[in-house]
Design a protein around this motif. Structure first.
Motif, PDB file in Angstrom:
ATOM      1  N   VAL A   7     -12.277   5.425  -3.887  1.00 43.67           N
ATOM      2  CA  VAL A   7     -12.034   4.605  -2.710  1.00 43.67           C
ATOM      3  C   VAL A   7     -10.892   5.222  -1.903  1.00 43.67           C
ATOM      4  N   LEU A   8     -10.857   4.872  -0.638  1.00 42.40           N
ATOM      5  CA  LEU A   8      -9.801   5.330   0.250  1.00 42.40           C
ATOM      6  C   LEU A   8      -8.538   4.511  -0.011  1.00 42.40           C
ATOM      7  N   CYS A   9      -7.431   5.197  -0.304  1.00 43.97           N
ATOM      8  CA  CYS A   9      -6.176   4.480  -0.590  1.00 43.97           C
ATOM      9  C   CYS A   9      -4.995   5.359  -0.182  1.00 43.97           C
ATOM     10  N   PRO A  10      -4.697   5.429   1.120  1.00 44.14           N
ATOM     11  CA  PRO A  10      -3.672   6.370   1.607  1.00 44.14           C
ATOM     12  C   PRO A  10      -2.256   5.802   1.577  1.00 44.14           C
ATOM     13  N   PHE A  11      -1.868   5.196   0.470  1.00 39.15           N
ATOM     14  CA  PHE A  11      -0.551   4.572   0.366  1.00 39.15           C
ATOM     15  C   PHE A  11       0.131   5.033  -0.911  1.00 39.15           C
ATOM     16  N   THR A  12       1.416   5.255  -0.825  1.00 38.47           N
ATOM     17  CA  THR A  12       2.190   5.766  -1.950  1.00 38.47           C
ATOM     18  C   THR A  12       2.386   4.686  -3.008  1.00 38.47           C
ATOM     19  N   PRO A  13       2.140   4.987  -4.281  1.00 37.51           N
ATOM     20  CA  PRO A  13       2.358   3.983  -5.326  1.00 37.51           C
ATOM     21  C   PRO A  13       3.839   3.688  -5.528  1.00 37.51           C
ATOM     22  N   ARG A  14       4.145   2.425  -5.821  1.00 34.82           N
ATOM     23  CA  ARG A  14       5.516   1.990  -6.102  1.00 34.82           C
ATOM     24  C   ARG A  14       5.499   1.109  -7.340  1.00 34.82           C
TER      25      ARG A  14
END
Length: 329
Positions: A7-14
């Motif tokens: 899936v598209l997930c263009p966010f940095t993990p925190r």
């Protein structure tokens, strides 16, 4: 379905540095409220790692606030499980009305026996005095939408009615309870959004997209569990039924919806950032946690035991947990 999908997930993990401590605390809290009394419940709870979902979606919250968020999550999951086991729309309505009375009652569950209602009473008591009347009205309104959606689900189950896709999309946003958890971003950070921000078209589009992304991703990882239980409430199953698709094609169609919503979120965030309301520090905090919710839900789903095959009755229903694509902001 044997392969995973991306899936598209263009966010940095925190991840909050308080995650492990809050996880240990959450086991004690749930035990104290009698939520883990059934055989095997403690092991299932530990595998689910509910604290990690909150630690990923509110990564900058203080430890005490993260405990409050986790208590809300546990309470809502316990309530959701109770409503699913209620036994029909009339019994579901009874439990829904109990919760509504709890949210209106000045005693807020202090005298209730152990269980999901007492847990809800505690977290509501710990939250309500930190916020304005307008926030309380908004929050309880969103809880009310979630509760009414569970009655809708119960009616469908009783009638063995697969919901039409368009209807399901509307109701899925409510059954996911995301609006109330997006509201909680504010008191967890000691801010409150101005009415003008809440009414802004681009901000509303961000929030709506983030909620539907979260809900559809949950459906992508849980559809074998729903299918095994004969439950029609899942976007994959709704698409398969309405469009007469093979399950592989229905999953791919759901992934397509998910990815289109991610694009919508990114575009709405860019438009809002270019507008006059984006400079408010409260807005920046909330917008950041909306993105954290999208990515945090993906990462938690892959580490949690909530949707593992061991939790799914039957055989031959492996859960495909999608990998991420473009995971850099």
């Amino acid at each position: 379905m044997q392969s995973t999908l991306a899936v598209l997930c263009p966010f940095t993990p925190r991840l909050s540095p308080h995650a492990d401590a809050v996880q240990r605390w959450s086991l004690q809290w749930a035990t104290r409220h009698g939520l883990l009394d059934r055989p095997g419940a403690r092991a299932v709870f530990a595998r689910a790692r509910f604290a990690n979902l909150m630690a990923r979606t509110y990564p900058d919250a203080a430890a005490a606030d993260l405990r409050l968020a986790t208590a809300w999550l546990i309470s809502v999951f316990a309530l959701d499980d109770r409503l699913e086991r209620a036994g029909g729309p009339a019994a579901t309505r009874h439990h829904v009305d109990e919760v509504r009375r709890l949210l209106r009652d000045e005693d807020h569950g202090k005298g209730l026996p152990k269980g999901h209602l007492r847990a809800l009473g505690e977290v509501w008591r710990r939250t309500r005095d930190r916020v304005s009347p307008a926030w309380r009205e908004r929050f309880t309104g969103h809880i009310g939408e979630y509760l009414e959606a569970t009655v809708w689900e119960a009616g469908n189950r009783a009638a063995n009615r697969p919901p039409p896709v368009a209807e399901y999309r509307v109701m899925r946003f409510r059954t996911a309870a995301v609006d109330m958890f997006f509201d909680l971003i504010e008191p967890l950070h000691g801010v409150e959004l101005p009415a003008a921000v809440l009414a802004d078209r681009d901000f509303a589009a961000m929030r709506r997209a983030a909620g539907m992304i979260t809900a559809i991703f949950n459906d992508l990882v849980s559809w074998p569990k729903e299918e095994a239980a004969g439950d029609h409430h899942n976007i994959v199953l709704a698409l398969r039924h309405e469009r007469r698709l093979p399950v592989e094609a229905a999953v791919r169609a759901a992934v397509g919806e998910h990815d289109a919503l991610v694009d919508d979120f990114v575009a709405a965030r860019a438009r809002f950032a270019a507008g006059p309301l984006a400079g408010d520090p409260a807005v920046a905090v909330v917008a950041a946690d909306l993105a954290h919710w999208i990515r945090g839900n993906v990462d938690w789903s892959m580490e949690s035991g909530r949707y593992t095959p061991a939790e799914v009755p039957g055989e031959g229903s492996p859960i495909a947990v999608p990998a991420q694509r473009r995971s850099v902001e």
